[in-house]
Design a protein around this motif. Sequence first.
Motif, mmCIF file in Angstrom:
data_model
loop_
_atom_site.group_PDB
_atom_site.id
_atom_site.type_symbol
_atom_site.label_atom_id
_atom_site.label_comp_id
_atom_site.label_asym_id
_atom_site.label_seq_id
_atom_site.Cartn_x
_atom_site.Cartn_y
_atom_site.Cartn_z
ATOM 1 N N UNK A 15 14.799 -36.906 13.750
ATOM 2 C CA UNK A 15 13.363 -36.869 14.010
ATOM 3 C C UNK A 15 13.113 -36.143 15.321
ATOM 4 N N UNK A 16 12.039 -35.348 15.371
ATOM 5 C CA UNK A 16 11.663 -34.692 16.626
ATOM 6 C C UNK A 16 11.538 -35.725 17.737
ATOM 7 N N UNK A 17 12.036 -35.404 18.911
ATOM 8 C CA UNK A 17 11.887 -36.287 20.057
ATOM 9 C C UNK A 17 12.813 -37.475 20.028
ATOM 10 N N UNK A 18 13.384 -37.746 18.871
ATOM 11 C CA UNK A 18 14.364 -38.820 18.749
ATOM 12 C C UNK A 18 15.768 -38.247 18.751
ATOM 13 N N UNK A 19 15.976 -37.190 17.992
ATOM 14 C CA UNK A 19 17.290 -36.550 17.983
ATOM 15 C C UNK A 19 17.242 -35.039 18.184
ATOM 16 N N UNK A 20 16.029 -34.432 18.287
ATOM 17 C CA UNK A 20 15.929 -32.976 18.421
ATOM 18 C C UNK A 20 14.934 -32.567 19.506
ATOM 19 N N UNK A 21 15.247 -31.480 20.186
ATOM 20 C CA UNK A 21 14.331 -30.877 21.153
ATOM 21 C C UNK A 21 14.197 -29.393 20.814
ATOM 22 N N UNK A 22 13.274 -28.701 21.486
ATOM 23 C CA UNK A 22 13.048 -27.281 21.204
ATOM 24 C C UNK A 22 13.091 -26.456 22.497
ATOM 25 N N UNK A 23 13.269 -25.165 22.327
ATOM 26 C CA UNK A 23 13.210 -24.229 23.457
ATOM 27 C C UNK A 23 11.858 -23.519 23.484
ATOM 28 N N UNK A 24 10.824 -24.255 23.111
ATOM 29 C CA UNK A 24 9.466 -23.715 23.102
ATOM 30 C C UNK A 24 8.660 -24.143 24.325
ATOM 31 N N UNK A 25 9.264 -24.934 25.190
ATOM 32 C CA UNK A 25 8.692 -25.317 26.480
ATOM 33 C C UNK A 25 9.778 -25.159 27.530
ATOM 34 N N UNK A 26 9.434 -24.821 28.772
ATOM 35 C CA UNK A 26 10.449 -24.672 29.821
ATOM 36 C C UNK A 26 11.148 -25.993 30.125
ATOM 37 N N UNK A 27 12.330 -25.946 30.714
ATOM 38 C CA UNK A 27 13.016 -27.177 31.112
ATOM 39 C C UNK A 27 12.147 -28.007 32.054
ATOM 40 N N UNK A 28 12.160 -29.305 31.844
ATOM 41 C CA UNK A 28 11.418 -30.264 32.679
ATOM 42 C C UNK A 28 9.914 -30.003 32.691
ATOM 43 N N UNK A 29 9.406 -29.446 31.623
ATOM 44 C CA UNK A 29 7.972 -29.212 31.469
ATOM 45 C C UNK A 29 7.187 -30.508 31.684
ATOM 46 N N UNK A 30 7.696 -31.623 31.166
ATOM 47 C CA UNK A 30 6.971 -32.891 31.206
ATOM 48 C C UNK A 30 7.462 -33.838 32.296
ATOM 49 N N UNK A 31 8.129 -33.303 33.319
ATOM 50 C CA UNK A 31 8.538 -34.166 34.429
ATOM 51 C C UNK A 31 7.300 -34.814 35.041
ATOM 52 N N UNK A 32 7.405 -36.080 35.397
ATOM 53 C CA UNK A 32 6.260 -36.824 35.932
ATOM 54 C C UNK A 32 5.795 -36.218 37.248
ATOM 55 N N UNK A 33 4.463 -36.031 37.364
ATOM 56 C CA UNK A 33 3.895 -35.483 38.593
ATOM 57 C C UNK A 33 2.956 -36.521 39.207
ATOM 58 N N UNK A 34 3.045 -36.751 40.534
ATOM 59 C CA UNK A 34 2.187 -37.765 41.173
ATOM 60 C C UNK A 34 0.729 -37.352 41.249
ATOM 61 N N UNK A 35 0.485 -36.061 41.390
ATOM 62 C CA UNK A 35 -0.889 -35.558 41.439
ATOM 63 C C UNK A 35 -0.985 -34.299 40.596
ATOM 64 N N UNK A 36 -2.204 -33.901 40.268
ATOM 65 C CA UNK A 36 -2.388 -32.702 39.465
ATOM 66 C C UNK A 36 -2.398 -33.011 37.981
ATOM 67 N N UNK A 37 -2.179 -32.017 37.168
ATOM 68 C CA UNK A 37 -2.261 -32.160 35.708
ATOM 69 C C UNK A 37 -0.892 -32.472 35.122
ATOM 70 N N UNK A 38 -0.795 -33.623 34.479
ATOM 71 C CA UNK A 38 0.451 -33.997 33.818
ATOM 72 C C UNK A 38 0.596 -33.226 32.510
ATOM 73 N N UNK A 39 1.781 -32.672 32.281
ATOM 74 C CA UNK A 39 2.070 -31.956 31.044
ATOM 75 C C UNK A 39 2.897 -32.846 30.125
ATOM 76 N N UNK A 40 2.877 -32.530 28.843
ATOM 77 C CA UNK A 40 3.498 -33.396 27.848
ATOM 78 C C UNK A 40 4.258 -32.597 26.797
ATOM 79 N N UNK A 41 5.130 -33.292 26.080
ATOM 80 C CA UNK A 41 5.594 -32.809 24.791
ATOM 81 C C UNK A 41 4.455 -33.031 23.796
#
Length: 369
Positions: free
Chosen positions: A285-311
């Motif tokens: 299942x996506x996100x359970x056993x598979x990832x994609x190269x359609x977003x940069x590495x650490x795209x969704x790393x938690x940010x304390x301020x600003x706009x949070x990005x997601x999968x």
Amino acid sequence: MPHSQDGRSRGFTLIELLVVIAIIAILIGLLLPAVQKVREAAARMKCQNNLKQMGLAGHNYESANGYLPPERGTVNVGGTYYSNDAGPQALILPYVEQGNKFNLFNLNYKTWNDTDVVTGKFTTGSNGLGINLAARVQDIPIYICPSDPSTTVRGANQANTKDLTYPEGRLNYLGCLGSTSQFTTAGPGAGVFCSGMFLSGSQLKGPTIVAITDGTSNTALFGEVMRTTDTWPHVSGIRTNTDIILDSSVGGGPDNDGRAIPSCASGNPWTSTISYTGLQFERDLWGTTFYTHTLPPNWNRKVPTGTQQYNCGNTSITQFHIAASSYHTGGVNLVMCDGSVRFVTDAVNFTNWQALGSKAGGEVISDTN
């Protein structure tokens, strides 16, 4: 101890004690970051070793079967092949010296919900619980990155309420789907595990080594992904950076680049979420056993301020953009199809990052630092 002029001992003055305390505090302040760096270096090395073992397991699987692990397991029953929903991480267990744990699975039943692959009927084991419960509740130590602090676990098997209190095995190392958001694409962005959705009655196989025409050293096999930090069960209205935002608008975005898709870029628009990233090691299942190269590495790393990005993904569960991510400073670990492990920095050229995901895209990779 200081002495007075008449030879008698005297205690330290307050100023002297404060100076000593200040010196000790400075030394501790200098020492702690060094200790933390050593610990993280050790954790990163262990993480790389885990991926190395998975890369070798992929090769051993290929040597035994003639092809790399498929994205989904199939089983022959009476001359017809049926899907048992086993992800590649479950299928390679015998090749990471976990044969005893693999043997706990009965692959004539779905690995994650215990239904008979032929009849779809829920089946219990000898303990009166789901037949594959004992197999899927196990943590596989080399599947877990030591730098990931998440303690969230998911109750097993939604088909039988008696099983829901049993936590499923966790996973940090997901299979590379490619520089595509779809399982079924046959285009140039297809990765090692983008071998096409299961067709009823046929055996599903992974690619052969010779089919990886981009070169095994230039094609990702498994990569790191942060496990969910959400609660389980999920609390409505609460989002974490590890959630997968679902919205129908995702399907209208580019297949190979999720950066401009609003649900990935900001979490809006939003219809619902998948909140169990990395909590079902045995299920494809996506996100359970598979990832994609359609977003940069650490795209969704938690940010304390600003706009949070997601999968993000679409509500019809046909397109997903799942970034590789980690708690290591500055990048993520990947194991390539040749078994080598590579640390790719967050600043990697995105075109090169996409190229690392495909197995036969014909791209020229100039630099992956």
